[in-house]
Design an enzyme around this catalytic site. Structure first.
Site, mmCIF file in Angstrom:
data_model
loop_
_atom_site.group_PDB
_atom_site.id
_atom_site.type_symbol
_atom_site.label_atom_id
_atom_site.label_comp_id
_atom_site.label_asym_id
_atom_site.label_seq_id
_atom_site.Cartn_x
_atom_site.Cartn_y
_atom_site.Cartn_z
ATOM 1 N N ASP A 40 41.344 14.309 35.894
ATOM 2 C CA ASP A 40 41.723 13.343 36.930
ATOM 3 C C ASP A 40 43.199 12.967 36.842
ATOM 4 O O ASP A 40 43.691 12.620 35.768
ATOM 5 C CB ASP A 40 40.870 12.075 36.795
ATOM 6 C CG ASP A 40 39.461 12.290 37.306
ATOM 7 O OD1 ASP A 40 39.314 12.778 38.443
ATOM 8 O OD2 ASP A 40 38.511 11.983 36.571
ATOM 9 N N ASP A 182 31.392 14.295 42.390
ATOM 10 C CA ASP A 182 32.177 13.551 41.404
ATOM 11 C C ASP A 182 31.979 12.045 41.581
ATOM 12 O O ASP A 182 32.279 11.497 42.639
ATOM 13 C CB ASP A 182 33.662 13.898 41.603
ATOM 14 C CG ASP A 182 34.562 13.233 40.584
ATOM 15 O OD1 ASP A 182 34.069 12.779 39.539
ATOM 16 O OD2 ASP A 182 35.787 13.185 40.837
HETATM 17 C C1 DX5 Z 1 36.760 8.725 39.735
HETATM 18 C C2 DX5 Z 1 37.087 10.069 39.144
HETATM 19 C C3 DX5 Z 1 35.928 10.683 38.462
HETATM 20 C C4 DX5 Z 1 35.398 9.846 37.312
HETATM 21 C C5 DX5 Z 1 33.921 10.002 37.256
HETATM 22 O O1 DX5 Z 1 37.737 8.345 40.627
HETATM 23 O O2 DX5 Z 1 37.531 10.981 40.121
HETATM 24 O O3 DX5 Z 1 36.175 12.002 38.057
HETATM 25 O O4 DX5 Z 1 35.954 10.212 36.082
HETATM 26 O O5 DX5 Z 1 33.446 9.136 36.301
HETATM 27 P P1 DX5 Z 1 31.939 8.674 36.247
HETATM 28 O O6 DX5 Z 1 31.106 9.906 36.000
HETATM 29 O O7 DX5 Z 1 31.932 7.707 35.130
HETATM 30 O O8 DX5 Z 1 31.612 8.052 37.592
HETATM 31 ZN ZN ZN Z 2 37.550 13.094 39.577
#
Ligand code: DX5
Ligand code: ZN
Length: 222
Positions: A40, A182
């Site tokens: 990210d 995601d």
């Molecule tokens: C959120 C990110 C995700 C995040 C997902 O904006 O793009 O990739 O890391 O995290 P979880 O699985 O905890 O929702």
């Molecule tokens: Zn992400």
């Protein structure tokens, strides 16, 4: 694996307080046969949070992970130019802040460098307006939460609607399109969405598992 579904770990959920701790978490994922790291990148403007620059890309490559970058930034051109010098396998970016022409050109630029390219959408974005671009994309990231933070609750209604639409677009226009989900992924969400998803991305849920391989096996068995 019936559909060749994959599980990616988001390093947004990693403890980055020291190199040693960071590497230990990578080693745990490796032992658990997680092969893809979701990386990210946030600029503090497109989303109210900041996350990684290029600092971990070489380590991931040396460990042998595939790296899928997720740009949550207002100027994906600027960030792409920097990142393309590093070893990574795929880039998805949010097209919402830029024009359709810029979006199309950026997809082509990433693909020309030999990497997979695609779009990532906020839950509220009208995906239909990107159909023509999705025809040419390798990959698409459907968000289950508003981008910006890990550990949020899955937005069920709107995400299911978006997943059904993107699956129709894939079947009609681009059968090799990889659909990633995601945000908010856990066992219940996997059960609910597995018909539409190729790659599940998980941060907080996966990182806190004592045996992340169990989540992978769960995906393989449904
Ligand atoms: C959120 C990110 C995700 C995040 C997902 O904006 O793009 O990739 O890391 O995290 P979880 O699985 O905890 O929702
Ligand atoms: Zn992400």
């Amino acid at each position: 694996m019936a559909k060749n579904q994959k599980l990616e770990v988001s390093i947004l959920a990693f403890d980055t307080s020291s190199e040693n701790i960071f590497n230990k978490q990578l080693e745990k994922m490796q032992k658990n046969e997680i092969e893809i790291v979701h990386y990210d990148v946030m600029d503090g403007v497109f989303v109210p949070n900041r996350a990684y620059g290029i600092e971990y890309l070489s380590t991931l490559y040396l460990y042998g992970f595939d790296t899928h970058v997720h740009f949550m930034v207002t100027n994906p051109w600027k960030w792409t130019k920097e990142f393309l010098h590093y070893p990574l396998n795929a880039i998805t970016f949010h097209p919402e802040p830029i024009s359709k022409l810029q979006t199309r050109l950026l997809i082509r630029k990433i693909q020309k460098s030999g990497k997979k390219a695609g779009l990532a959408f906020r839950p509220q974005t009208d995906i239909n307006q990107y159909k023509n671009i999705l025809k040419k994309a390798d990959i698409v990231t459907i968000m289950g939460v508003n981008p910006g933070f890990g550990g949020q609750k899955f937005m069920e209604e709107i995400t299911l609607k978006n997943l059904k639409l993107i699956k129709t677009i894939k079947d009609e226009l681009n059968p090799s399109l990889i659909i990633q989900l995601d945000g908010g992924v856990n066992y219940d969400v996997i059960k609910l969405t597995h018909k539409y998803v190729d790659n599940f991305i998980s941060g907080s849920f996966l990182v806190k598992q004592p045996e992340p391989i169990k989540v992978k096996e769960f995906i393989e068995q449904i």
